[in-house]
Write an enzyme that holds these catalytic residues in place. Structure first.
Site, PDB file in Angstrom:
ATOM      1  N   GLY A 268       0.826  -1.200   0.000  1.00  0.00           N
ATOM      2  CA  GLY A 268       0.000   0.000   0.000  1.00  0.00           C
ATOM      3  C   GLY A 268       0.855   1.242   0.000  1.00  0.00           C
ATOM      4  O   GLY A 268       2.044   1.215   0.320  1.00  0.00           O
ATOM      5  N   GLY A 270       0.405   5.922   0.230  1.00  0.00           N
ATOM      6  CA  GLY A 270      -0.474   7.068   0.427  1.00  0.00           C
ATOM      7  C   GLY A 270       0.329   8.323   0.651  1.00  0.00           C
ATOM      8  O   GLY A 270       1.528   8.379   0.363  1.00  0.00           O
ATOM      9  N   ARG A 271      -0.334   9.350   1.210  1.00  0.00           N
ATOM     10  CA  ARG A 271       0.327  10.625   1.435  1.00  0.00           C
ATOM     11  C   ARG A 271       1.429  10.527   2.479  1.00  0.00           C
ATOM     12  O   ARG A 271       2.410  11.254   2.454  1.00  0.00           O
ATOM     13  CB  ARG A 271      -0.713  11.663   1.888  1.00  0.00           C
ATOM     14  N   GLY A 273       3.455   7.881   3.065  1.00  0.00           N
ATOM     15  CA  GLY A 273       4.592   7.063   2.676  1.00  0.00           C
ATOM     16  C   GLY A 273       4.114   5.762   2.055  1.00  0.00           C
ATOM     17  O   GLY A 273       3.292   5.761   1.147  1.00  0.00           O
ATOM     18  N   LYS A 288       4.781   0.218   8.239  1.00  0.00           N
ATOM     19  CA  LYS A 288       4.368   1.495   7.673  1.00  0.00           C
ATOM     20  C   LYS A 288       5.570   2.438   7.731  1.00  0.00           C
ATOM     21  O   LYS A 288       6.052   2.789   8.810  1.00  0.00           O
ATOM     22  CB  LYS A 288       3.183   2.059   8.469  1.00  0.00           C
ATOM     23  N   ASP A 389     -10.626  10.343  10.600  1.00  0.00           N
ATOM     24  CA  ASP A 389     -10.384   9.979   9.195  1.00  0.00           C
ATOM     25  C   ASP A 389     -10.885   8.564   8.936  1.00  0.00           C
ATOM     26  O   ASP A 389     -10.196   7.744   8.330  1.00  0.00           O
ATOM     27  CB  ASP A 389      -8.894  10.093   8.865  1.00  0.00           C
TER      28      ASP A 389
END
Length: 599
Positions: A268, A270-271, A273, A288, A389
């Site tokens: 995966g 995203g913003r 990393g 992550k 979120d």
């Protein structure tokens, strides 16, 4: 008595050596004077640069806890090759404050202090520090050094102390051996008067002794950060994690575990990393990796995961965090449990679900959100949190098809400050007995626009009332439930599930901005469409009504997470009593789908 005297002698010798060496270092090394070795103080004013969180209309900030510290940092930026100077207050938890204050690397030099006001007001253009950062291969001129005249004194002190300690240890061993001989003689004498009733009791006592010895040895290795070579990840977490702890593992063990992980494929991005699948021994973990400019999000998510009593089966399990050197830059790692089904977004894109799975997913998400929202009032209680979120991309699907909530980097905490003593409680007014502080970390990231509540879009959210943040989570939960409902197969003879869609895809395609979503949600009062097949089914119809109660415009009229959890439990009980659904096999049918845009 002699044993305690020897211990005192050894302690005095070591203390004397430490004091002399410290005085020599502090008198001869000017750089050492910059590091704080005094007892931490509170209400200390620190110098604060423009790019940090300063007090209003001031270039200062204040330390409010004994473990907070002032800092000054020189960092070599890879983008422009210049050394940037920052100063301010470090308000993180104690362990991570200590971690950062000891993180002097080739591209960053940091000094922490708290002994006096503006102790971090140092030379921002220090020639020595900048030369050391710009020339990492040259000798480190900031390292402490001793003048030639101090070496003789230091060597004499070390030799004398070492000989004294060795003599004391030798005497102690001789005394111990003699005492052990006397104890053995007494035991042999008393053995004639003492006998076990049977051999089983003797064996049980021996097993207890072995177990006690094993536990003590294991505890000492844990405190040293060592992990047994035969230990699995599941067993390690089960052994060390409790309901009263924030992190599952001690800090030293977290760093040991993180450095033994082998990264595999990227699962995966995203913003923040990227997310990698990693392997620790025989177990898979999710790693992550935050980008360097998102360091605050990394710290914030670690801080949230350190919350006492946070661990829950429907929240993503936190394992470890560490910063790893990657040649020219530093990687910020956050290690969590790995779920091979991926996010709920990815799972719904390629699978349909049955009604039992539908309620199981909805109930597990509600349980995780309820645990986040609910404070636990006790000695080691838990503060209330709001996610801010919540969406299908931040919810993971477990192996048993229940869900767990992830990505707590934007979470907000409700901290209740109570009087420290009974005397303070009696003197305080009724309105001052409990002071509520909403802890919102400054962060460049914002929530996902498609899932923002009406009060967030039109700017009417009351950010001084924590219930407002919880109500915004409930609105997003209603949209998540709608997405799951679309992929549910109701018919027992055919797959009648709709194609996957993100919320409001029917009226706004692509990536809408805040103004476009405000016009859709607040002005036109639009909500996701309800399918006719849902309203005619006795089990699904109450779930549709639940969604409509969650995304209602008035935040005070939305259900709270505890009521949602109770309603879904009731629906699950009704379903289990209906034998017609017990034998329905789970439909995991792959579908051809180009996939919607990023929500």
């Amino acid at each position: 008595m002699m044993k305690y005297t020897l211990i005192q002698v050894v302690f005095i010798l070591l203390t004397t050596t430490t004091i002399v060496i410290s005085e020599e270092n502090n008198n001869e090394n000017p750089i050492a004077l910059l590091v704080n070795n005094d007892q931490p103080k509170v209400n200390i004013t620190c110098l604060c640069t423009d790019d940090e969180e300063c007090d209003q209309n001031s270039h200062t900030c204040r330390l409010t806890e004994s473990y907070h510290t002032c800092y000054a940092s020189w960092a070599l930026e890879q983008s422009d090759g210049l050394v940037h100077y920052t100063a301010g207050c470090m308000h993180n938890e104690y362990l991570f404050t200590r971690l950062m204050c000891s993180l002097n690397k080739t591209d960053r030099y940091i000094i922490c202090c708290s002994q006096r006001n503006e102790c971090n007001d140092l030379d921002a253009y220090s020639k020595e520090i900048r030369q050391a950062l710009l020339s990492p291969l040259s000798p480190n001129i900031l390292a402490s050094h001793q003048p030639p005249n101090s070496y003789s004194t230091l060597i004499i002190i070390i030799i004398t102390s070492t000989l004294g300690v060795l003599v004391c240890i030798g005497v102690f061993i001789i005394i111990y051996i003699k005492q052990k001989g006397l104890i053995n003689n007494r035991a042999a004498f008393h053995t004639k008067k003492f006998a076990y009733v049977d051999d089983n009791k003797k064996q049980n006592l021996f097993q207890r002794f072995l177990k006690c010895f094993y536990c003590r040895d294991r505890l000492s290795r844990i405190n040293d950060g060592c992990i047994p070579s035969d230990q699995s990840l599941t067993g390690l977490l089960d052994e060390l994690s409790t309901s009263t702890m924030g992190p599952a593992l001690p800090l030293l063990m977290q760093r040991t575990l993180a450095r033994e992980i082998t990264l595999e494929e990227v699962v995966g991005a995203g913003r923040y990393g990227s997310v990698h699948r990693g392997k620790w021994r025989e177990d898979h973990v999710a790693v992550k990796i935050f980008s360097a400019n998102d360091e605050r999000s990394w710290f914030r998510e670690i801080e949230i995961y350190q919350t006492v009593c946070l661990r829950h089966e429907n929240l993503l399990g936190y394992i470890a965090a560490d910063n790893m050197d990657a040649s020219t830059y530093t990687q910020l790692w956050l290690v969590t449990e790995y779920h091979e089904n991926g996010s709920l977004y990815d799972y719904l894109m390629t699978h349909t679900i049955t009604i039992p799975t539908l309620i199981k997913m909805m109930l597990s998400i509600a349980s995780g959100l309820c645990h986040l929202h609910m404070p636990i009032d006790s000695t080691n209680g838990k503060v209330a949190l709001a996610h801010r979120d919540l969406k299908t991309k931040n919810i993971l699907v477990k192996k048993d098809l229940s869900c767990c909530i992830a990505d707590l980097g934007l979470a907000v905490k409700e901290v209740r400050c109570k009087p420290k003593s009974r005397k303070d409680l009696l003197l305080a007014n009724a309105s001052d007995q409990e002071h509520v502080v909403i802890d919102i970390q400054a962060n460049n990231r914002v929530g996902t626009i498609r899932y923002m509540a009406p009060e967030v879009l039109d700017g009417t959210l009351n950010d001084r009332n924590f219930e407002s943040f919880k109500a915004a989570d409930i609105y997003a939960l209603g949209l998540v439930y709608w997405e799951i409902l679309r992929r549910c197969q109701i018919s027992s003879t055919e797959n009648d599930a709709e194609k996957y869609q993100v919320p409001y895809e029917d009226v706004s395609q692509g990536n809408p901005n805040a103004d476009q979503m405000r016009d859709i949600v607040c002005v036109k009062k639009h909500r996701p469409p309800i399918s006719e097949r849902w309203t005619t089914h006795p089990i699904v119809r109450p779930l549709v009504q639940l969604c409509e109660e969650l995304w209602i415009e008035d935040p005070t009229c939305r259900l709270n997470s505890l009521n949602i959890k109770k309603q879904l439990k009731k629906q699950l009980e009704l379903l289990e009593n209906d034998l017609s659904y017990i034998n329905i096999e789970s439909q995991q049918q792959s579908t051809q789908n180009n996939g919607p845009w990023t929500a």
